[in-house]
Design a protein around this motif. Structure first.
Motif, mmCIF file in Angstrom:
data_model
loop_
_atom_site.group_PDB
_atom_site.id
_atom_site.type_symbol
_atom_site.label_atom_id
_atom_site.label_comp_id
_atom_site.label_asym_id
_atom_site.label_seq_id
_atom_site.Cartn_x
_atom_site.Cartn_y
_atom_site.Cartn_z
ATOM 1 N N THR A 37 0.819 -1.211 0.000
ATOM 2 C CA THR A 37 0.000 0.000 0.000
ATOM 3 C C THR A 37 0.852 1.259 0.000
ATOM 4 O O THR A 37 0.343 2.343 -0.293
ATOM 5 C CB THR A 37 -0.920 0.004 1.226
ATOM 6 N N ARG A 38 2.112 1.168 0.374
ATOM 7 C CA ARG A 38 3.044 2.291 0.329
ATOM 8 C C ARG A 38 4.416 1.731 -0.002
ATOM 9 O O ARG A 38 4.815 0.689 0.508
ATOM 10 C CB ARG A 38 3.089 3.033 1.668
ATOM 11 N N LEU A 39 5.164 2.428 -0.897
ATOM 12 C CA LEU A 39 6.444 1.929 -1.379
ATOM 13 C C LEU A 39 7.561 2.842 -0.893
ATOM 14 O O LEU A 39 7.505 4.056 -1.085
ATOM 15 C CB LEU A 39 6.431 1.863 -2.910
ATOM 16 N N VAL A 40 8.553 2.232 -0.233
ATOM 17 C CA VAL A 40 9.749 2.957 0.212
ATOM 18 C C VAL A 40 10.955 2.289 -0.432
ATOM 19 O O VAL A 40 11.178 1.085 -0.244
ATOM 20 C CB VAL A 40 9.882 2.938 1.747
ATOM 21 N N VAL A 41 11.733 3.033 -1.222
ATOM 22 C CA VAL A 41 12.835 2.439 -1.978
ATOM 23 C C VAL A 41 14.025 3.392 -1.947
ATOM 24 O O VAL A 41 13.867 4.620 -2.010
ATOM 25 C CB VAL A 41 12.388 2.131 -3.427
ATOM 26 N N LYS A 42 15.202 2.812 -1.846
ATOM 27 C CA LYS A 42 16.434 3.606 -1.875
ATOM 28 C C LYS A 42 16.736 4.006 -3.318
ATOM 29 O O LYS A 42 16.532 3.228 -4.251
ATOM 30 C CB LYS A 42 17.590 2.796 -1.289
ATOM 31 N N TYR A 43 17.214 5.223 -3.501
ATOM 32 C CA TYR A 43 17.519 5.742 -4.830
ATOM 33 C C TYR A 43 18.543 4.832 -5.523
ATOM 34 O O TYR A 43 19.580 4.490 -4.966
ATOM 35 C CB TYR A 43 18.071 7.162 -4.733
ATOM 36 N N GLY A 44 18.207 4.409 -6.747
ATOM 37 C CA GLY A 44 19.089 3.529 -7.507
ATOM 38 C C GLY A 44 18.795 2.060 -7.341
ATOM 39 O O GLY A 44 19.312 1.235 -8.102
ATOM 40 N N ASP A 45 17.972 1.688 -6.347
ATOM 41 C CA ASP A 45 17.636 0.280 -6.120
ATOM 42 C C ASP A 45 16.450 -0.134 -6.987
ATOM 43 O O ASP A 45 15.649 0.705 -7.412
ATOM 44 C CB ASP A 45 17.299 0.047 -4.647
ATOM 45 N N PRO A 46 16.294 -1.448 -7.232
ATOM 46 C CA PRO A 46 15.103 -1.918 -7.958
ATOM 47 C C PRO A 46 13.864 -1.848 -7.071
ATOM 48 O O PRO A 46 13.964 -1.860 -5.841
ATOM 49 C CB PRO A 46 15.462 -3.369 -8.309
ATOM 50 N N ALA A 47 12.704 -1.794 -7.711
ATOM 51 C CA ALA A 47 11.436 -1.737 -6.979
ATOM 52 C C ALA A 47 10.342 -2.338 -7.838
ATOM 53 O O ALA A 47 10.459 -2.421 -9.065
ATOM 54 C CB ALA A 47 11.092 -0.299 -6.604
ATOM 55 N N SER A 48 9.273 -2.765 -7.172
ATOM 56 C CA SER A 48 8.122 -3.310 -7.896
ATOM 57 C C SER A 48 6.877 -3.140 -7.046
ATOM 58 O O SER A 48 6.946 -3.031 -5.824
ATOM 59 C CB SER A 48 8.334 -4.794 -8.233
ATOM 60 N N ALA A 49 5.727 -3.112 -7.720
ATOM 61 C CA ALA A 49 4.430 -3.029 -7.056
ATOM 62 C C ALA A 49 3.400 -3.720 -7.927
ATOM 63 O O ALA A 49 3.563 -3.844 -9.145
ATOM 64 C CB ALA A 49 4.032 -1.576 -6.798
ATOM 65 N N MET A 50 2.350 -4.191 -7.293
ATOM 66 C CA MET A 50 1.299 -4.909 -8.005
ATOM 67 C C MET A 50 -0.028 -4.185 -7.793
ATOM 68 O O MET A 50 -0.307 -3.707 -6.693
ATOM 69 C CB MET A 50 1.209 -6.345 -7.484
ATOM 70 N N CYS A 51 -0.822 -4.103 -8.835
ATOM 71 C CA CYS A 51 -2.128 -3.437 -8.784
ATOM 72 C C CYS A 51 -3.206 -4.444 -9.187
ATOM 73 O O CYS A 51 -3.117 -5.075 -10.242
ATOM 74 C CB CYS A 51 -2.143 -2.221 -9.711
ATOM 75 N N LEU A 52 -4.201 -4.593 -8.313
ATOM 76 C CA LEU A 52 -5.325 -5.482 -8.581
ATOM 77 C C LEU A 52 -6.504 -4.641 -9.058
ATOM 78 O O LEU A 52 -7.050 -3.820 -8.330
ATOM 79 C CB LEU A 52 -5.710 -6.266 -7.322
ATOM 80 N N THR A 79 1.523 -5.765 -12.877
ATOM 81 C CA THR A 79 2.751 -5.662 -12.092
ATOM 82 C C THR A 79 3.673 -4.634 -12.733
ATOM 83 O O THR A 79 3.948 -4.694 -13.938
ATOM 84 C CB THR A 79 3.467 -7.019 -12.005
ATOM 85 N N TRP A 80 4.152 -3.685 -11.889
ATOM 86 C CA TRP A 80 5.076 -2.641 -12.335
ATOM 87 C C TRP A 80 6.454 -2.927 -11.752
ATOM 88 O O TRP A 80 6.585 -3.176 -10.550
ATOM 89 C CB TRP A 80 4.570 -1.274 -11.888
ATOM 90 N N THR A 81 7.474 -2.922 -12.607
ATOM 91 C CA THR A 81 8.836 -3.250 -12.188
ATOM 92 C C THR A 81 9.792 -2.176 -12.675
ATOM 93 O O THR A 81 9.711 -1.734 -13.824
ATOM 94 C CB THR A 81 9.260 -4.623 -12.750
ATOM 95 N N VAL A 82 10.682 -1.761 -11.768
ATOM 96 C CA VAL A 82 11.719 -0.791 -12.099
ATOM 97 C C VAL A 82 13.072 -1.407 -11.744
ATOM 98 O O VAL A 82 13.279 -1.845 -10.609
ATOM 99 C CB VAL A 82 11.538 0.531 -11.314
ATOM 100 N N GLY A 83 13.972 -1.457 -12.716
ATOM 101 C CA GLY A 83 15.295 -2.034 -12.453
ATOM 102 C C GLY A 83 16.154 -1.150 -11.579
ATOM 103 O O GLY A 83 16.932 -1.638 -10.753
ATOM 104 N N SER A 84 16.011 0.173 -11.717
ATOM 105 C CA SER A 84 16.777 1.128 -10.913
ATOM 106 C C SER A 84 15.958 2.400 -10.794
ATOM 107 O O SER A 84 15.657 3.053 -11.788
ATOM 108 C CB SER A 84 18.131 1.423 -11.560
ATOM 109 N N MET A 85 15.571 2.732 -9.547
ATOM 110 C CA MET A 85 14.737 3.906 -9.323
ATOM 111 C C MET A 85 15.593 5.166 -9.450
ATOM 112 O O MET A 85 16.486 5.418 -8.626
ATOM 113 C CB MET A 85 14.092 3.854 -7.933
ATOM 114 N N THR A 86 15.319 5.971 -10.480
ATOM 115 C CA THR A 86 16.098 7.184 -10.727
ATOM 116 C C THR A 86 15.237 8.440 -10.643
ATOM 117 O O THR A 86 15.715 9.528 -10.943
ATOM 118 C CB THR A 86 16.764 7.114 -12.110
ATOM 119 N N GLU A 87 13.958 8.295 -10.263
ATOM 120 C CA GLU A 87 13.087 9.443 -10.051
ATOM 121 C C GLU A 87 13.031 9.756 -8.558
ATOM 122 O O GLU A 87 12.961 8.844 -7.722
ATOM 123 C CB GLU A 87 11.679 9.151 -10.561
ATOM 124 N N TRP A 88 13.017 11.043 -8.183
ATOM 125 C CA TRP A 88 12.985 11.428 -6.772
ATOM 126 C C TRP A 88 11.545 11.578 -6.259
ATOM 127 O O TRP A 88 11.310 11.390 -5.071
ATOM 128 C CB TRP A 88 13.757 12.726 -6.555
#
Length: 603
Positions: A37-52, A79-88
């Protein structure tokens, strides 16, 4: 004109591209649900989230609106996948358009992109060298290149002692360098003290389990008084006032010493007055009395009570003090006498406690209303109104009949006050429906009432939300069936709010909407992996079943045997019919028979 047409076309394409989110309804009934329900990710790390997406609508237009990454659609799940989070400050939303109602609906995923500080440093503002006792100085803690700065807490220390905490009101999402200050006034005891600061990113339960912490180096501070030879420093106004106050303070100290001497002399005499009772506990507004017995082996005409209210009666060497209604909150009660033979003066002090039970006791959560979530920390608050003396108050927190904790106040007020007590709790699913309450009890000792005054708050019934949890059931893996047998899969789970079930089947059969899937007669097309996604607003769990459907050769053999028997019966019938006609059904001449039986003529 041509360029204007191009501009209008480009604007229309841009508008249509963003139409999904800008025109969708954030408050629709069946809006998309994110996991997490909330995503916390370090800058440059991969991230993913799923939407039903909604389960009870038909939509061909759905997906994520994201600035980067890729998305994969699987039925009603995206499913949304980001290899490297580069947006602030990424704007992430999920949308769908219901083909039946033409309603557009969307949800927004809160995303926090963080970066721990590159460096943390501490120093004194506009000062180097030793510090002077009693002067004010400013400590400065600089935190370099940190994001988001609004989640940053800076703590100042002297050794292991916390001096203060600071936070920023800056709302920048990108990394910034922020400076925090704290004023200190050192004393000689601080000579050689080591000052340092700590920067901690507090990102909530969705962040890393160990919050990112960076500490500065230590700064050792020395205290000195420096007066150079031949120089006389000019005193400041505050120092002049201090010099003038020295003789006044000395006089006050001398008076205090004399008073203490006299009190010591009076209170520590050999045959001092005796009170009955030795300690008095009375409710505010109630009547009370006490008796003082003067010394038995001395002669005195000057004796009695020193009291702010009430009357006293003498009977020989006994004095009785009576109050019709106790209206003082901190009465000073003493009994004295002066021995005519020795000229000794002696007195005793009666400890008096005036109490008042609480007018009301209430319980609530601090800065929170509505349901609470499993695993999150909340603060229970018990407010006791208009109670005295608060130092004798004990507050006990309960959940049902279970004691959660006891707290006391460190206040010394004698008059009624309203005091608030807090207790941190971390609920679990077992606490759903639990009734929280608190109890305020005045513990006044053996001289107080036999039944200590107790006031109970009303009960607060807590609703605990927790993600779906499936009860473990023994089940073979894989599940082996033969063609024609019945398949029943159960992925029932408990959760609050009640969970929803989404099935993914290997065959083209329509998935059920409930927790149990049933296929009355399986075929080889039903072979494969069955996935059941159980989710609610708090979280989700996926249950996988592997089903192996085998060909039922026994059935085929039985069919073949039956068919062979039928063929044999048919062949036998044909053979029997053929031989029967040839052997038993030949040609017969009935005329010969009749001729044999004709009459023989006579001669």
């Amino acid at each position: 004109m041509f360029f204007r047409f191009i501009l209008v076309s480009f604007s229309l394409v841009t508008f249509l591209r963003g139409f999904h989110v800008s025109s969708c309804d954030l408050n629709c009934t069946d809006k998309p649900v994110f996991t997490p329900t909330r995503l916390v990710v370090k800058y440059g790390d991969p991230a993913s989230a799923m939407c039903l997406i909604c389960q009870h609508c038909q939509s061909e237009s759905s997906g994520f609106e994201v600035p980067e990454g890729k998305q994969t659609v699987n039925g009603t799940t995206v499913t949304w996948t980001v290899g490297s989070m580069t947006e602030w400050n990424p704007a992430v939303s999920c949308y769908y358009s219901d083909d039946n109602t033409a309603q557009q609906c969307c949800s927004t995923l809160p995303v926090t992109v963080y970066q721990p500080p590159d460096n943390v440093s501490i120093g004194l503002v506009d000062h180097t060298g030793p510090m002077f006792e009693g002067h004010q100085y400013t400590l400065q803690c600089a935190v370099h290149n940190v994001a988001p700065v609004a989640s940053l807490t800076v703590t100042f220390y002297r050794g292991q002692t916390v001096l203060g905490q600071r936070q920023s009101n800056n709302t920048d999402k990108r990394p910034v360098t922020e400076t925090f200050i704290l004023n200190i006034t050192p004393s000689k005891e601080d000579d050689g003290g080591q000052y340092w600061c700590e920067a901690k990113l507090e990102l909530g339960p969705e962040g890393p389990q160990l919050p990112p912490v960076v500490m500065s180096q230590n700064v050792t501070v020395h205290y000195r008084i420096i007066i150079q030879s031949g120089q006389h420093p000019q005193p400041k106004p505050a120092e002049i006032y201090t010099l003038l106050l020295i003789p006044v303070a000395a006089g006050v100290v001398l008076v205090i010493i004399i008073i203490i001497f006299i009190k010591f002399k009076y209170l520590n005499c050999t045959d001092k007055p005796v009170f009955s009772p030795s300690r008095l506990v009375v409710k505010h507004g109630d009547p009370t009395s006490a008796t003082c017995l003067i010394c038995q082996h001395c002669q005195s005409e000057l004796f009695g009570f020193e009291v702010p209210v009430g009357t006293q009666a003498k009977n020989g060497t006994t004095v009785t003090w009576t109050v019709g209604s106790m209206t003082e909150w901190n009465p000073a009660v003493s009994c004295y006498y002066s021995d005519d033979n020795t000229a000794q003066q002696c007195c005793s002090t009666l400890p008096v406690t005036i109490y008042q039970p609480p007018d009301n006791v209430s319980i609530s959560f601090v800065n929170h209303t509505g349901p609470i979530v499993e695993g999150h920390q909340y603060t229970l608050q018990c407010t006791v109104h208009n109670v005295a003396p608060v130092a004798s108050l004990t507050v006990t927190f309960y959940r049902g009949q279970t004691t959660l904790g006891q707290l006391q106040s460190n206040k010394t007020d004698k008059k009624p006050v309203t005091e608030t007590f807090t207790l941190n709790i971390t609920p679990s699913k077992e606490n759903n429906g639990g009734q929280y309450r608190c109890e305020a009890k005045l513990e006044l000792g053996p001289e107080g009432p036999q039944l200590p005054p107790v006031v109970m708050s009303e009960s607060y019934t807590a609703t605990v939300h927790y993600k779906p949890q499936r009860e473990e059931t023994s089940q073979p893996d894989p599940i082996v069936l033969y063609e024609g047998e019945c398949l029943q899969l159960d992925c029932t789970a408990v959760g609050n709010p009640s969970p929803l079930y989404t099935w993914t089947l290997p065959s083209h059969q329509p998935p059920p909407s409930g927790s149990v899937l049933t296929i009355s007669s399986v075929t080889t097309a039903d072979h494969g992996k069955y996935s059941c996604l159980v989710n609610n607003d708090i979280g989700n769990v996926t249950v996988d079943f592997q089903v192996d459907v085998k060909v039922n050769y026994i059935l085929y053999i039985m069919v073949a045997v039956v068919a062979a028997l039928v063929v044999l019966v048919i062949i036998g019938a044909m053979v029997y019919s053929y031989y029967y006609k040839n052997n038993r059904m030949g040609q017969y001449n009935l005329m010969g028979v009749f001729r044999r039986h004709c009459a023989v003529p006579t001669v």
